[in-house]
Scaffold this motif. Structure first.
Motif, PDB file in Angstrom:
ATOM      1  N   ASP A 103       0.830  -1.145  -0.197  1.00 21.93           N
ATOM      2  CA  ASP A 103       0.310  -0.055  -0.090  1.00 21.93           C
ATOM      3  C   ASP A 103       1.031   1.167  -0.185  1.00 21.93           C
ATOM      4  OD1 ASP A 103       1.127   0.841   2.641  1.00 21.93           O
ATOM      5  OD2 ASP A 103      -1.365  -0.192   3.495  1.00 21.93           O
ATOM      6  N   LEU A 104       0.135   2.273  -0.166  1.00 16.90           N
ATOM      7  CA  LEU A 104       1.291   3.520  -0.594  1.00 16.90           C
ATOM      8  C   LEU A 104       2.051   3.939   0.450  1.00 16.90           C
ATOM      9  CD1 LEU A 104       2.332   5.824  -2.133  1.00 16.90           C
ATOM     10  CD2 LEU A 104      -0.035   7.590  -0.748  1.00 16.90           C
ATOM     11  N   LEU A 105       1.256   3.744   1.945  1.00 16.54           N
ATOM     12  CA  LEU A 105       2.701   4.340   3.555  1.00 16.54           C
ATOM     13  C   LEU A 105       2.785   3.424   3.920  1.00 16.54           C
ATOM     14  CD1 LEU A 105       3.232   5.331   5.982  1.00 16.54           C
ATOM     15  CD2 LEU A 105       1.131   4.101   6.939  1.00 16.54           C
ATOM     16  N   SER A 106       3.562   1.892   3.323  1.00 15.83           N
ATOM     17  CA  SER A 106       4.679   0.756   3.537  1.00 15.83           C
ATOM     18  C   SER A 106       5.526   0.768   2.092  1.00 15.83           C
ATOM     19  CB  SER A 106       4.309  -0.543   3.283  1.00 15.83           C
ATOM     20  OG  SER A 106       3.052  -0.937   2.101  1.00 15.83           O
ATOM     21  N   SER A 107       4.984   1.615   1.139  1.00 13.69           N
ATOM     22  CA  SER A 107       6.222   1.251   0.034  1.00 13.69           C
ATOM     23  C   SER A 107       6.847   3.180   0.316  1.00 13.69           C
ATOM     24  CB  SER A 107       5.142   2.105  -1.476  1.00 13.69           C
ATOM     25  OG  SER A 107       4.513   0.598  -1.614  1.00 13.69           O
ATOM     26  N   VAL A 108       5.652   4.464   0.673  1.00 15.19           N
ATOM     27  CA  VAL A 108       6.590   5.496   1.625  1.00 15.19           C
ATOM     28  C   VAL A 108       7.628   5.363   2.578  1.00 15.19           C
ATOM     29  CG1 VAL A 108       6.981   7.785   2.055  1.00 15.19           C
ATOM     30  CG2 VAL A 108       4.809   6.880   0.563  1.00 15.19           C
ATOM     31  N   PHE A 109       7.515   4.138   2.681  1.00 11.32           N
ATOM     32  CA  PHE A 109       8.560   3.348   4.587  1.00 11.32           C
ATOM     33  C   PHE A 109       9.334   3.540   3.541  1.00 11.32           C
ATOM     34  CE2 PHE A 109      10.154   0.364   6.636  1.00 11.32           C
ATOM     35  CZ  PHE A 109      10.647   1.405   8.077  1.00 11.32           C
ATOM     36  N   LEU A 110       8.977   1.973   2.753  1.00  8.03           N
ATOM     37  CA  LEU A 110      10.803   1.105   1.852  1.00  8.03           C
ATOM     38  C   LEU A 110      11.421   2.059   0.870  1.00  8.03           C
ATOM     39  CD1 LEU A 110      10.818  -1.800   2.730  1.00  8.03           C
ATOM     40  CD2 LEU A 110      10.189  -2.264   0.338  1.00  8.03           C
ATOM     41  N   ALA A 111      10.064   3.247   0.869  1.00 11.41           N
ATOM     42  CA  ALA A 111      11.404   3.997  -0.156  1.00 11.41           C
ATOM     43  C   ALA A 111      12.466   5.395   0.361  1.00 11.41           C
ATOM     44  CB  ALA A 111      10.220   4.820  -1.430  1.00 11.41           C
ATOM     45  N   GLY A 112      12.063   5.255   1.727  1.00  7.54           N
ATOM     46  CA  GLY A 112      12.774   7.044   1.984  1.00  7.54           C
ATOM     47  C   GLY A 112      13.323   6.497   2.768  1.00  7.54           C
ATOM     48  N   TRP A 113      13.922   5.633   3.746  1.00  5.45           N
ATOM     49  CA  TRP A 113      14.544   4.603   4.506  1.00  5.45           C
ATOM     50  C   TRP A 113      15.875   5.982   4.872  1.00  5.45           C
ATOM     51  CZ3 TRP A 113      19.001   2.600   4.472  1.00  5.45           C
ATOM     52  CH2 TRP A 113      20.035   2.185   3.350  1.00  5.45           C
ATOM     53  N   ASP A 114      15.961   5.973   3.816  1.00  2.75           N
ATOM     54  CA  ASP A 114      17.715   7.024   3.423  1.00  2.75           C
ATOM     55  C   ASP A 114      17.661   8.468   3.754  1.00  2.75           C
ATOM     56  OD1 ASP A 114      16.535   6.595   0.980  1.00  2.75           O
ATOM     57  OD2 ASP A 114      18.865   6.757   0.460  1.00  2.75           O
ATOM     58  N   LYS A 115      15.961   8.157   3.784  1.00  2.00           N
ATOM     59  CA  LYS A 115      15.864  10.305   3.073  1.00  2.00           C
ATOM     60  C   LYS A 115      15.220  10.825   4.868  1.00  2.00           C
ATOM     61  CE  LYS A 115      15.039   9.079  -1.810  1.00  2.00           C
ATOM     62  NZ  LYS A 115      14.999   7.388  -1.563  1.00  2.00           N
ATOM     63  N   PHE A 116      14.401   9.806   4.864  1.00  2.00           N
ATOM     64  CA  PHE A 116      13.795  10.864   5.947  1.00  2.00           C
ATOM     65  C   PHE A 116      13.986  10.403   7.457  1.00  2.00           C
ATOM     66  CE2 PHE A 116      10.228   9.447   3.496  1.00  2.00           C
ATOM     67  CZ  PHE A 116      10.380   7.994   4.154  1.00  2.00           C
ATOM     68  N   GLN A 117      13.254  10.828   8.857  1.00  2.00           N
ATOM     69  CA  GLN A 117      13.133   9.778  10.154  1.00  2.00           C
ATOM     70  C   GLN A 117      11.555   9.150   9.520  1.00  2.00           C
ATOM     71  OE1 GLN A 117      14.830  13.129  12.784  1.00  2.00           O
ATOM     72  NE2 GLN A 117      17.431  11.779  12.429  1.00  2.00           N
ATOM     73  N   THR A 118      11.216   8.130  10.378  1.00  2.00           N
ATOM     74  CA  THR A 118      10.486   7.905  10.439  1.00  2.00           C
ATOM     75  C   THR A 118      10.326   7.189  12.019  1.00  2.00           C
ATOM     76  OG1 THR A 118      10.149   6.677   8.728  1.00  2.00           O
ATOM     77  CG2 THR A 118       8.760   5.800  10.720  1.00  2.00           C
ATOM     78  N   ILE A 119       9.103   8.039  13.293  1.00  2.00           N
ATOM     79  CA  ILE A 119       8.263   7.682  14.282  1.00  2.00           C
ATOM     80  C   ILE A 119       7.099   7.301  14.199  1.00  2.00           C
ATOM     81  CG2 ILE A 119       7.731   8.887  16.700  1.00  2.00           C
ATOM     82  CD1 ILE A 119       9.960  10.789  13.952  1.00  2.00           C
ATOM     83  N   ILE A 120       7.640   6.002  14.794  1.00  2.00           N
ATOM     84  CA  ILE A 120       6.349   4.984  14.816  1.00  2.00           C
ATOM     85  C   ILE A 120       5.245   4.971  16.463  1.00  2.00           C
ATOM     86  CG2 ILE A 120       5.827   2.741  14.691  1.00  2.00           C
ATOM     87  CD1 ILE A 120       8.106   2.342  12.574  1.00  2.00           C
ATOM     88  N   TYR A 121       4.546   5.357  16.304  1.00  2.00           N
ATOM     89  CA  TYR A 121       4.181   5.473  17.899  1.00  2.00           C
ATOM     90  C   TYR A 121       2.563   4.084  17.947  1.00  2.00           C
ATOM     91  CZ  TYR A 121       5.160  10.467  17.678  1.00  2.00           C
ATOM     92  OH  TYR A 121       6.214  11.199  17.639  1.00  2.00           O
ATOM     93  N   PRO A 122       2.696   2.903  18.011  1.00  2.00           N
ATOM     94  CA  PRO A 122       2.246   1.664  17.787  1.00  2.00           C
ATOM     95  C   PRO A 122       0.875   1.533  19.231  1.00  2.00           C
ATOM     96  CG  PRO A 122       4.254   1.370  19.015  1.00  2.00           C
ATOM     97  CD  PRO A 122       4.430   2.359  18.834  1.00  2.00           C
ATOM     98  N   ALA A 123      -0.370   1.135  18.221  1.00  2.00           N
ATOM     99  CA  ALA A 123      -1.382   1.023  19.082  1.00  2.00           C
ATOM    100  C   ALA A 123      -2.614  -0.002  19.155  1.00  2.00           C
ATOM    101  CB  ALA A 123      -2.417   2.838  19.153  1.00  2.00           C
ATOM    102  N   MET A 124      -2.862  -0.618  20.107  1.00  2.00           N
ATOM    103  CA  MET A 124      -3.071  -1.725  19.878  1.00  2.00           C
ATOM    104  C   MET A 124      -3.291  -2.829  21.473  1.00  2.00           C
ATOM    105  SD  MET A 124       0.163  -4.206  19.026  1.00  2.00           S
ATOM    106  CE  MET A 124       1.179  -2.412  17.837  1.00  2.00           C
ATOM    107  N   ASN A 125      -4.758  -3.910  21.467  1.00  2.00           N
ATOM    108  CA  ASN A 125      -4.524  -4.021  22.872  1.00  2.00           C
ATOM    109  C   ASN A 125      -3.353  -5.047  23.321  1.00  2.00           C
ATOM    110  OD1 ASN A 125      -5.017  -6.886  23.934  1.00  2.00           O
ATOM    111  ND2 ASN A 125      -6.798  -5.793  24.117  1.00  2.00           N
ATOM    112  N   THR A 126      -3.518  -4.929  24.381  1.00  2.00           N
ATOM    113  CA  THR A 126      -2.302  -5.283  25.647  1.00  2.00           C
ATOM    114  C   THR A 126      -1.923  -6.368  24.657  1.00  2.00           C
ATOM    115  OG1 THR A 126      -2.728  -4.122  26.783  1.00  2.00           O
ATOM    116  CG2 THR A 126      -1.637  -5.377  27.368  1.00  2.00           C
TER     117      THR A 126
END
Length: 407
Positions: A103-126
């Motif tokens: 999908d678009l989000l995972s593709s951008v993440f894969l393409a941008g690994w050396d171009k920008f910083q990614t901050i991931i905020y997990p949200a889910m059941n314990t």
């Protein structure tokens, strides 16, 4: 700053609306990418109404024209300075760990690994968060991040949307908006080291009484965040009763917080650093008195005759007298009556690169509260012993002013 916000399928997806609103208000250029799951919880048009430049859905990669020869996920990867995935679902985290690009989000993440910083905020059941598979995916992302471009923001513990209690709760929007621009993944063990004292120390009288002041540590907090933004390794020696912002600050990379209570504890903490810092900024309201502490509670009728005290250790004097030529020291002086003569006298006793006089009042003696606990104050700044600034500044403005003058 150009910021991409990825929104995943989670009950907490609605919080991303306020996150985007806050980023836009702060003057950033914002574009939003929704996963298919996110559309079950939020309406794409909301982000546009709040000022997002573009809102993309999961399959938007396939909507470009052949003539333009534009590949959306590549263009977005080149455009962004940072990618915040808020919230990040267990499913998306698994995809990122495995390098999927469906999908678009995972593709951008894969393409941008050396171009920008990614901050991931997990949200889910314990149970989903603590599942060994999810934790292995988190570990895999961290292990593969050889260039320090990814940061997993720790989830909170609390009551979840499903009614369960535990970890996996997305951080509050207020916390994220306070900290997002202080997340600096370029800080290493070799980065310049800034030591900041903040908050108040207490002087115990007996097991139930103590003397202190209303310092909230807000000045030290803003200075610490500015230090992180500039890429400094930052140590905060934090006094009692400081504002909640330090709890959030402690989650960020590059920062260490050492809690102290008394002036003696602050002194020992400073000594333990063994002069291993490049800059020392003394914002803490350190008690200058030390009482002979009683073993039991003093009785009221004997209290006035039992208060034996002496001068406490002058920590700034210690730092100044032990500094090396390469170190920079910034001192603070809190006064109800701030004059040039008062500041010059303090500077002559403790010469520092900057001496910052702060006009303060607790508000308990028939005058308005000043400085303590407020977001701004009136300052007089001495630079190398000469008055360089007089006026009111927000504490964020003061933080920027300090680092601009000592760079």
């Amino acid at each position: 700053m150009k910021i991409l916000v990825g929104v995943c399928g989670s009950v907490s997806a609605y919080r991303s609306i306020e996150f985007v609103r806050g980023l836009v208000k702060a003057g950033h250029q914002v574009k939003v990418i929704l996963t298919n799951g996110a559309k079950e919880f939020v309406c794409p048009n909301l982000y546009s109404y709040l000022g997002a430049q573009e809102v993309y859905e999961a399959n938007a990669d396939f909507s470009g024209s052949i003539e333009s020869k534009s590949v959306l996920h590549i263009e977005l990867a080149k455009w962004a300075d940072k990618l915040h995935i808020y919230p990040a679902s267990a499913n998306t985290i698994a995809k990122l760990a495995m390098g999927q690009a469906n999908d678009l989000l995972s593709s951008v993440f894969l393409a941008g690994w050396d171009k920008f910083q990614t901050i991931i905020y997990p949200a889910m059941n314990t149970s989903m968060w603590t599942n060994p598979i999810t934790q292995e995916n988190i570990d895999l992302i961290n292990r593969l991040d050889k260039h320090d471009h990814i940061y997993i923001y720790p989830p909170q513990s609390g009551t979840l949307a499903c009614g369960d209690t535990g970890s996996g709760k997305i951080p509050d929007v207020e916390e994220v908006l306070t900290n997002y621009d202080a997340i600096n993944l370029g800080i290493t063990d070799n980065s310049p080291h800034v030591v900041i004292t903040a908050g108040a120390t207490v002087a115990p009288i007996d097991p139930v009484r103590f003397v202190t002041n209303p310092s909230s540590g807000k000045t030290g907090l803003e200075i610490a965040k500015q230090s992180l933004r500039l890429g400094n390794r930052t140590t905060v020696l934090l006094g009692e009763n400081s504002c909640d912002g330090f709890k959030h600050l402690a989650k960020l990379p590059g920062v260490k917080i050492i809690k102290v209570r008394t002036t003696d504890e602050m002194y020992e903490a400073v000594k333990s650093l063994e002069n291993r810092f490049d800059t020392y900024i003394s914002t803490a309201a350190i008690s200058d008195l030390k009482f002979k502490t009683a073993g039991d509670k003093l009785k009221k009728d004997t209290l006035s005759n039992s208060l034996e005290f002496e001068k406490a250790q002058d920590i700034l004097s210690y730092v100044v007298s032990n500094q090396s030529p390469s170190q920079c020291i910034v001192g603070f002086a809190a006064e109800t009556q701030m004059t040039k003569e008062v500041l010059e006298s303090k500077y002559n006793r403790k010469p520092t690169k900057l001496l910052i006089g702060t006009h303060v009042n607790s508000g308990l003696c028939d005058k308005a509260r000043q400085g303590f606990g407020n977001d701004s104050a009136t300052y007089t700044i001495l630079e190398n012993g000469k008055v360089a600034f007089e006026g009111e500044l927000s504490k964020l403005q003061l933080a920027k002013e300090i680092f601009e003058r000592i760079k």
